[in-house]
Design a protein around this motif. Sequence first.
Motif, PDB file in Angstrom:
ATOM      1  N   UNK A 269     -27.780 109.983 -20.618  1.00  0.00           N
ATOM      2  CA  UNK A 269     -28.959 110.050 -19.744  1.00  0.00           C
ATOM      3  C   UNK A 269     -28.794 109.065 -18.601  1.00  0.00           C
ATOM      4  N   UNK A 270     -28.832 109.581 -17.394  1.00  0.00           N
ATOM      5  CA  UNK A 270     -28.725 108.748 -16.190  1.00  0.00           C
ATOM      6  C   UNK A 270     -30.028 108.855 -15.413  1.00  0.00           C
ATOM      7  N   UNK A 271     -30.622 107.708 -15.089  1.00  0.00           N
ATOM      8  CA  UNK A 271     -31.837 107.680 -14.275  1.00  0.00           C
ATOM      9  C   UNK A 271     -31.529 107.019 -12.942  1.00  0.00           C
ATOM     10  N   UNK A 272     -31.889 107.714 -11.865  1.00  0.00           N
ATOM     11  CA  UNK A 272     -31.627 107.225 -10.510  1.00  0.00           C
ATOM     12  C   UNK A 272     -32.914 107.253  -9.699  1.00  0.00           C
ATOM     13  N   UNK A 273     -33.141 106.255  -8.845  1.00  0.00           N
ATOM     14  CA  UNK A 273     -34.365 106.249  -8.027  1.00  0.00           C
ATOM     15  C   UNK A 273     -34.374 107.386  -7.027  1.00  0.00           C
ATOM     16  N   UNK A 274     -35.490 108.100  -6.992  1.00  0.00           N
ATOM     17  CA  UNK A 274     -35.601 109.245  -6.094  1.00  0.00           C
ATOM     18  C   UNK A 274     -35.888 108.782  -4.693  1.00  0.00           C
ATOM     19  N   UNK A 275     -35.376 109.524  -3.723  1.00  0.00           N
ATOM     20  CA  UNK A 275     -35.605 109.221  -2.309  1.00  0.00           C
ATOM     21  C   UNK A 275     -36.637 110.180  -1.751  1.00  0.00           C
TER      22      UNK A 275
ATOM     23  N   UNK B 124     -24.525 101.746 -11.140  1.00  0.00           N
ATOM     24  CA  UNK B 124     -25.058 100.433 -10.772  1.00  0.00           C
ATOM     25  C   UNK B 124     -25.255 100.334  -9.260  1.00  0.00           C
ATOM     26  N   UNK B 125     -24.304 100.869  -8.501  1.00  0.00           N
ATOM     27  CA  UNK B 125     -24.394 100.823  -7.038  1.00  0.00           C
ATOM     28  C   UNK B 125     -25.627 101.568  -6.536  1.00  0.00           C
TER      29      UNK B 125
ATOM     30  N   UNK C 254     -15.017  98.860  -2.212  1.00  0.00           N
ATOM     31  CA  UNK C 254     -16.295  98.176  -2.012  1.00  0.00           C
ATOM     32  C   UNK C 254     -17.456  99.146  -1.936  1.00  0.00           C
ATOM     33  N   UNK C 255     -18.639  98.666  -2.389  1.00  0.00           N
ATOM     34  CA  UNK C 255     -19.825  99.525  -2.437  1.00  0.00           C
ATOM     35  C   UNK C 255     -20.601  99.547  -1.126  1.00  0.00           C
ATOM     36  N   UNK C 256     -20.074  98.847  -0.106  1.00  0.00           N
ATOM     37  CA  UNK C 256     -20.812  98.748   1.148  1.00  0.00           C
ATOM     38  C   UNK C 256     -20.432  99.886   2.096  1.00  0.00           C
ATOM     39  N   UNK C 257     -20.281 101.080   1.559  1.00  0.00           N
ATOM     40  CA  UNK C 257     -19.933 102.215   2.393  1.00  0.00           C
ATOM     41  C   UNK C 257     -21.196 102.926   2.868  1.00  0.00           C
ATOM     42  N   UNK C 258     -20.997 103.887   3.777  1.00  0.00           N
ATOM     43  CA  UNK C 258     -22.123 104.649   4.292  1.00  0.00           C
ATOM     44  C   UNK C 258     -22.776 105.446   3.164  1.00  0.00           C
TER      45      UNK C 258
ATOM     46  N   UNK D 230     -18.945 126.559 -23.450  1.00  0.00           N
ATOM     47  CA  UNK D 230     -19.959 127.262 -22.678  1.00  0.00           C
ATOM     48  C   UNK D 230     -20.858 126.232 -21.985  1.00  0.00           C
ATOM     49  N   UNK D 231     -21.080 126.415 -20.682  1.00  0.00           N
ATOM     50  CA  UNK D 231     -21.897 125.484 -19.898  1.00  0.00           C
ATOM     51  C   UNK D 231     -23.201 126.150 -19.519  1.00  0.00           C
ATOM     52  N   UNK D 232     -24.318 125.436 -19.761  1.00  0.00           N
ATOM     53  CA  UNK D 232     -25.632 125.904 -19.312  1.00  0.00           C
ATOM     54  C   UNK D 232     -26.301 124.766 -18.547  1.00  0.00           C
ATOM     55  N   UNK D 233     -27.217 125.138 -17.657  1.00  0.00           N
ATOM     56  CA  UNK D 233     -27.871 124.090 -16.854  1.00  0.00           C
ATOM     57  C   UNK D 233     -29.321 124.436 -16.581  1.00  0.00           C
ATOM     58  N   UNK D 234     -30.118 123.379 -16.382  1.00  0.00           N
ATOM     59  CA  UNK D 234     -31.513 123.479 -15.937  1.00  0.00           C
ATOM     60  C   UNK D 234     -31.691 122.421 -14.851  1.00  0.00           C
ATOM     61  N   UNK D 235     -31.548 122.838 -13.601  1.00  0.00           N
ATOM     62  CA  UNK D 235     -31.508 121.888 -12.489  1.00  0.00           C
ATOM     63  C   UNK D 235     -32.795 121.951 -11.670  1.00  0.00           C
ATOM     64  N   UNK D 236     -33.461 120.813 -11.597  1.00  0.00           N
ATOM     65  CA  UNK D 236     -34.677 120.697 -10.781  1.00  0.00           C
ATOM     66  C   UNK D 236     -34.334 120.010  -9.473  1.00  0.00           C
ATOM     67  N   UNK D 237     -35.000 120.392  -8.367  1.00  0.00           N
ATOM     68  CA  UNK D 237     -34.716 119.777  -7.067  1.00  0.00           C
ATOM     69  C   UNK D 237     -35.036 118.283  -7.083  1.00  0.00           C
ATOM     70  N   UNK D 238     -34.214 117.513  -6.402  1.00  0.00           N
ATOM     71  CA  UNK D 238     -34.437 116.080  -6.286  1.00  0.00           C
ATOM     72  C   UNK D 238     -33.416 115.464  -5.350  1.00  0.00           C
ATOM     73  N   UNK D 239     -33.809 114.356  -4.682  1.00  0.00           N
ATOM     74  CA  UNK D 239     -32.933 113.716  -3.705  1.00  0.00           C
ATOM     75  C   UNK D 239     -32.800 112.234  -4.039  1.00  0.00           C
ATOM     76  N   UNK D 240     -31.569 111.736  -4.025  1.00  0.00           N
ATOM     77  CA  UNK D 240     -31.323 110.303  -4.194  1.00  0.00           C
ATOM     78  C   UNK D 240     -30.541 109.811  -2.984  1.00  0.00           C
ATOM     79  N   UNK D 241     -30.290 108.529  -2.951  1.00  0.00           N
ATOM     80  CA  UNK D 241     -29.598 107.918  -1.822  1.00  0.00           C
ATOM     81  C   UNK D 241     -28.326 107.254  -2.330  1.00  0.00           C
ATOM     82  N   UNK D 242     -27.166 107.630  -1.782  1.00  0.00           N
ATOM     83  CA  UNK D 242     -25.920 107.026  -2.235  1.00  0.00           C
ATOM     84  C   UNK D 242     -24.716 107.643  -1.558  1.00  0.00           C
TER      85      UNK D 242
END
Length: 422
Positions: free
Chosen positions: A409-415, A390-391, A267-271, A298-310
Amino acid sequence: MGFVYINHHVLDNLFYILVGLFAYFILIDHSKRLKRYKRTLITACMSVPIILCMRFSIYIDEYCVHDLRQIPLFIGTLYGGWPVGAVLLVITLIGRFYLYGFNFLTLIVYLVIFVATALFANQFNGFKRKGKVLGSSLLAFVVGVLTTLIAVSFSDFFQVTEAYLFYFVLMPPFVMFTFVYLAEIMQDAISIKPKMVKLEKMEVVSQLAASISHEVRNPLTVVKGFIDLLKDPNLSQDKRDEYIEHINREVQSAESIISDYLAFAKPATEQKDPIFVDREISSILQMIKPWANMKSVRISDELSPGVIYGNTQHFKQCFLNLIKNGIEAMPEGGELRVITSTSKNHITIKIEDSGVGMTKEQLTRFGEPYYSSKEKGTGLGSMVVVRTIQTMNGTLDINSVLHKGTTITVKLPEMAIRRPLS
């Protein structure tokens, strides 16, 4: 004759009634709490069209005000019973006498309409859709004829004109036919909706059970075979160790399948907690890089700071699956890029690979139960991905070209949260 009398005033009256009818069913469908007050709700939704029809009547002559106020009275009484009809009758009479003055003949006519409709309402609710549609149309016609005879009998001044016959005798049955049919369709849709949801859940459960049974049985069959081989007393230690290694690998395979199933079914009703996207993605990449190196990826990344809730665990499992899929899509090696960015209160996570790509069918069926583009895949991993996103109220978009690669591409609401110091 009919087309002559269909003018914008008639259409206005029909519009008022239609909006009232739609408002009732929309409110019932979207609020479980309002379902307890169906009679009060239908009374309110039908009383407004009654007042509007009288206020903006079709036309007024010396002996009669022409409008369609009786239609909401019919509908409210048939679907709400005589208590609703009684309230609507009072509202109708008060509105009529306030707007155009007291008329004894009007009082008699609407009392007859109410009594006839209230008596028919008990039988009406026992009919199926066809019976309700035809019965309500017949009721409107019979009541129209009856009230016309009463009006002629009680008034020496009353005149039965062509307009009167059209608006009070001929038009109401057709209007009732249409509106009761619409009401039945909407009522059926509302009643069927929970059943459809339940059937879909049962279908998912049955498919899950069948898939898990099939997928787990395969490694267990292998385990059973090697256990039988281990019973051989003449078996060498090297062979014994080899068989045990096979058993261990198949048990881990079964465990992985069950873990994917639990991640999907949980279930998705977890903490839920704040998730620092760049840190978690970086952690996943560090964990998977040794395996990627073995695959010549070979893995490369460009990671920008961001916070989501989940849920942090589900987030990690979701993107571990996506990154793992990207690596597996490059059997001859290649490059995997992971990019995160923040804009308009959303965090975007892109995973790009230069692998084999996906067909249109594979794109369409991504996340579908038990469909996988892999030869030995179960489809549970993609189901976990879709459910997790979706959760978290996010969106998933896949752009892929065969033999060129895939971009997820995944878009998530920022907290909105202050980032802790490192």
